[in-house]
Structures are given as C-alpha cells and as structure tokens.
Motif scaffolding. Structure first.
Motif, PDB file in Angstrom:
ATOM      1  N   ALA A  25      74.162  -8.872  50.642  1.00 26.80           N
ATOM      2  CA  ALA A  25      73.853  -8.885  52.067  1.00 26.80           C
ATOM      3  C   ALA A  25      75.145  -8.764  52.865  1.00 26.80           C
ATOM      4  CB  ALA A  25      73.126 -10.170  52.429  1.00 26.80           C
ATOM      5  N   ALA A  26      75.144  -7.837  53.819  1.00 32.06           N
ATOM      6  CA  ALA A  26      76.329  -7.592  54.638  1.00 32.06           C
ATOM      7  C   ALA A  26      76.141  -8.155  56.034  1.00 32.06           C
ATOM      8  CB  ALA A  26      76.601  -6.099  54.714  1.00 32.06           C
ATOM      9  N   SER A  27      77.232  -8.631  56.602  1.00 32.79           N
ATOM     10  CA  SER A  27      77.169  -9.244  57.927  1.00 32.79           C
ATOM     11  C   SER A  27      77.279  -8.244  59.061  1.00 32.79           C
ATOM     12  CB  SER A  27      78.311 -10.259  58.079  1.00 32.79           C
ATOM     13  OG  SER A  27      79.563  -9.582  57.992  1.00 32.79           O
ATOM     14  N   GLU A  28      77.762  -7.043  58.741  1.00 34.26           N
ATOM     15  CA  GLU A  28      78.131  -6.083  59.757  1.00 34.26           C
ATOM     16  C   GLU A  28      76.942  -5.273  60.237  1.00 34.26           C
ATOM     17  OE1 GLU A  28      81.104  -5.496  61.325  1.00 34.26           O
ATOM     18  OE2 GLU A  28      79.883  -4.099  62.458  1.00 34.26           O
ATOM     19  N   ARG A  29      76.801  -5.146  61.574  1.00 39.57           N
ATOM     20  CA  ARG A  29      75.687  -4.382  62.115  1.00 39.57           C
ATOM     21  C   ARG A  29      75.850  -2.890  61.867  1.00 39.57           C
ATOM     22  NH1 ARG A  29      75.337  -6.365  68.170  1.00 39.57           N
ATOM     23  NH2 ARG A  29      77.582  -6.402  67.841  1.00 39.57           N
ATOM     24  N   THR A  30      77.105  -2.465  61.606  1.00 40.61           N
ATOM     25  CA  THR A  30      77.330  -1.051  61.317  1.00 40.61           C
ATOM     26  C   THR A  30      77.277  -0.781  59.822  1.00 40.61           C
ATOM     27  OG1 THR A  30      79.719  -1.380  61.285  1.00 40.61           O
ATOM     28  CG2 THR A  30      78.718  -0.726  63.386  1.00 40.61           C
ATOM     29  N   PHE A  31      76.562  -1.615  59.110  1.00 42.55           N
ATOM     30  CA  PHE A  31      76.408  -1.499  57.661  1.00 42.55           C
ATOM     31  C   PHE A  31      76.079  -0.088  57.234  1.00 42.55           C
ATOM     32  CE2 PHE A  31      75.102  -2.672  53.461  1.00 42.55           C
ATOM     33  CZ  PHE A  31      73.904  -2.015  53.203  1.00 42.55           C
ATOM     34  N   GLY A  32      75.232   0.569  58.000  1.00 38.88           N
ATOM     35  CA  GLY A  32      74.788   1.905  57.626  1.00 38.88           C
ATOM     36  C   GLY A  32      75.888   2.941  57.557  1.00 38.88           C
ATOM     37  N   SER A  33      77.008   2.678  58.203  1.00 41.69           N
ATOM     38  CA  SER A  33      78.100   3.655  58.221  1.00 41.69           C
ATOM     39  C   SER A  33      79.003   3.543  57.001  1.00 41.69           C
ATOM     40  CB  SER A  33      78.934   3.490  59.487  1.00 41.69           C
ATOM     41  OG  SER A  33      79.611   2.248  59.481  1.00 41.69           O
ATOM     42  N   TYR A  34      78.835   2.509  56.206  1.00 46.93           N
ATOM     43  CA  TYR A  34      79.691   2.284  55.047  1.00 46.93           C
ATOM     44  C   TYR A  34      79.080   2.837  53.774  1.00 46.93           C
ATOM     45  CZ  TYR A  34      82.512  -1.051  57.719  1.00 46.93           C
ATOM     46  OH  TYR A  34      83.330  -1.647  58.638  1.00 46.93           O
ATOM     47  N   GLY A  35      79.925   3.359  52.928  1.00 47.26           N
ATOM     48  CA  GLY A  35      79.537   3.557  51.545  1.00 47.26           C
ATOM     49  C   GLY A  35      79.531   2.185  50.879  1.00 47.26           C
ATOM     50  N   MET A  36      78.592   1.972  49.969  1.00 49.39           N
ATOM     51  CA  MET A  36      78.484   0.684  49.294  1.00 49.39           C
ATOM     52  C   MET A  36      78.552   0.885  47.784  1.00 49.39           C
ATOM     53  SD  MET A  36      78.156  -1.427  51.781  1.00 49.39           S
ATOM     54  CE  MET A  36      77.774  -2.903  50.826  1.00 49.39           C
ATOM     55  N   GLY A  37      79.124  -0.079  47.118  1.00 47.04           N
ATOM     56  CA  GLY A  37      79.262   0.072  45.683  1.00 47.04           C
ATOM     57  C   GLY A  37      79.210  -1.253  44.952  1.00 47.04           C
ATOM     58  N   TRP A  38      79.031  -1.130  43.653  1.00 49.04           N
ATOM     59  CA  TRP A  38      79.107  -2.275  42.751  1.00 49.04           C
ATOM     60  C   TRP A  38      80.194  -1.998  41.709  1.00 49.04           C
ATOM     61  CZ3 TRP A  38      76.520  -6.788  43.399  1.00 49.04           C
ATOM     62  CH2 TRP A  38      75.418  -6.785  44.265  1.00 49.04           C
ATOM     63  N   PHE A  39      80.990  -3.021  41.470  1.00 50.72           N
ATOM     64  CA  PHE A  39      82.026  -2.990  40.455  1.00 50.72           C
ATOM     65  C   PHE A  39      81.824  -4.213  39.568  1.00 50.72           C
ATOM     66  CE2 PHE A  39      84.936   0.254  42.225  1.00 50.72           C
ATOM     67  CZ  PHE A  39      84.332   0.446  43.454  1.00 50.72           C
ATOM     68  N   ARG A  40      82.428  -4.208  38.399  1.00 50.48           N
ATOM     69  CA  ARG A  40      82.320  -5.379  37.530  1.00 50.48           C
ATOM     70  C   ARG A  40      83.620  -5.612  36.786  1.00 50.48           C
ATOM     71  NH1 ARG A  40      78.034  -2.979  33.012  1.00 50.48           N
ATOM     72  NH2 ARG A  40      79.500  -1.556  31.957  1.00 50.48           N
ATOM     73  N   GLN A  41      83.810  -6.860  36.403  1.00 56.16           N
ATOM     74  CA  GLN A  41      85.010  -7.231  35.670  1.00 56.16           C
ATOM     75  C   GLN A  41      84.629  -8.193  34.565  1.00 56.16           C
ATOM     76  OE1 GLN A  41      88.230  -8.771  38.076  1.00 56.16           O
ATOM     77  NE2 GLN A  41      89.726  -8.278  36.493  1.00 56.16           N
ATOM     78  N   ALA A  42      84.849  -7.750  33.337  1.00 50.87           N
ATOM     79  CA  ALA A  42      84.596  -8.585  32.165  1.00 50.87           C
ATOM     80  C   ALA A  42      85.870  -9.372  31.836  1.00 50.87           C
ATOM     81  CB  ALA A  42      84.187  -7.715  30.988  1.00 50.87           C
ATOM     82  N   PRO A  43      85.748 -10.475  31.107  1.00 51.72           N
ATOM     83  CA  PRO A  43      86.924 -11.281  30.766  1.00 51.72           C
ATOM     84  C   PRO A  43      87.978 -10.450  30.034  1.00 51.72           C
ATOM     85  CG  PRO A  43      84.926 -12.480  30.277  1.00 51.72           C
ATOM     86  CD  PRO A  43      84.502 -11.093  30.646  1.00 51.72           C
ATOM     87  N   GLY A  44      89.205 -10.522  30.498  1.00 46.68           N
ATOM     88  CA  GLY A  44      90.298  -9.817  29.865  1.00 46.68           C
ATOM     89  C   GLY A  44      90.362  -8.330  30.149  1.00 46.68           C
ATOM     90  N   LYS A  45      89.484  -7.842  31.026  1.00 48.50           N
ATOM     91  CA  LYS A  45      89.451  -6.412  31.339  1.00 48.50           C
ATOM     92  C   LYS A  45      89.673  -6.191  32.830  1.00 48.50           C
ATOM     93  CE  LYS A  45      86.398  -5.065  27.533  1.00 48.50           C
ATOM     94  NZ  LYS A  45      85.169  -4.315  27.172  1.00 48.50           N
ATOM     95  N   GLU A  46      90.022  -4.956  33.166  1.00 44.76           N
ATOM     96  CA  GLU A  46      90.203  -4.606  34.567  1.00 44.76           C
ATOM     97  C   GLU A  46      88.838  -4.394  35.234  1.00 44.76           C
ATOM     98  OE1 GLU A  46      94.542  -2.353  34.281  1.00 44.76           O
ATOM     99  OE2 GLU A  46      92.764  -1.259  34.927  1.00 44.76           O
TER     100      GLU A  46
END
Length: 122
Positions: free
Chosen positions: A23-44
C-alpha cells in the motif's frame, strides 16, 4: 515522499501460494512504476517483477518467477500486488516493494518498503 507498506508474507509449503500487498501513501501512485524485489540470506537483492505506470500497465518478470508470479496494481486503492503460485524453497527471501521510474523492463527504485518475509518449507 512515498511510504510503502508491505503485507501478506508468511510461511508456506512447497507448491503453495501467497499474495503480497503493498500500500502506497502517495496520491500520485499511478504515475510511478512499481516493482517487487527480494533478498535471500547471504545474497544480493534481486529483481522479481515490475509493472509500469497506470494506464500503460506493462509487466516484466525475472526468469526465475515467470509463469508462477503475477504482479498487478489497483490504482483506486494505491496498492500493488504480487500473486505467488507454485512456490519453491528458493523463493524464500525478504520481499521488498519499490516505487520508481519504469525503464523498459524494470524500474529504478526511488522508494522502498520495509520488507516482508516469505518462507517456503520443503
């Protein structure tokens, strides 16, 4: 300043499903690209999936999750989702939501959420 709050992480067995929300707080949310990233233990930290700004809604996925994960956005709710199916132990990581500039097949993050833990048991 955009604040991002993830939810939906947890413990699931191999082959199971989870849906992460951001959930984003910004009312201009629609103007942003959105993504998911992940980080496992010991990895970038690594890219998982991205969706372009509202009205374009192009999506792109890392090869490791293609066909299993689906990213989507609900601009009325200022929320982006990551539906994760057929989960594997290798998917275990802290998952981070990000907002930023869409660049062809990914985003350049400007803002990050605090992360949510996903653990897949074998």
């Amino acid at each position: 300043q955009v604040q991002l709050v993830e939810s939906g992480g947890g413990l699931v067995q191999t082959g199971g499903s989870l849906t992460l929300s951001c959930a984003a707080s910004e009312r201009t949310f629609g103007s942003y690209g959105m993504g998911w990233f992940r980080q496992a233990p010991g990895k970038e930290r690594e890219f998982v999936a991205a969706v372009s700004w509202s009205g374009s809604d192009r999506t792109y996925y890392a090869e490791s999750v293609k066909g299993r994960f689906t990213i989507s956005r609900d601009n009325a709710k200022n929320t982006v989702y990551l539906q994760m199916n057929s989960l594997k132990p290798d998917d275990t990581a802290v998952y981070y939501c990000a907002a930023g500039v869409w660049v062809k097949i990914t985003i350049i993050p400007s803002y990050w959420g605090q992360g949510t833990q996903v653990t897949v048991s074998s």
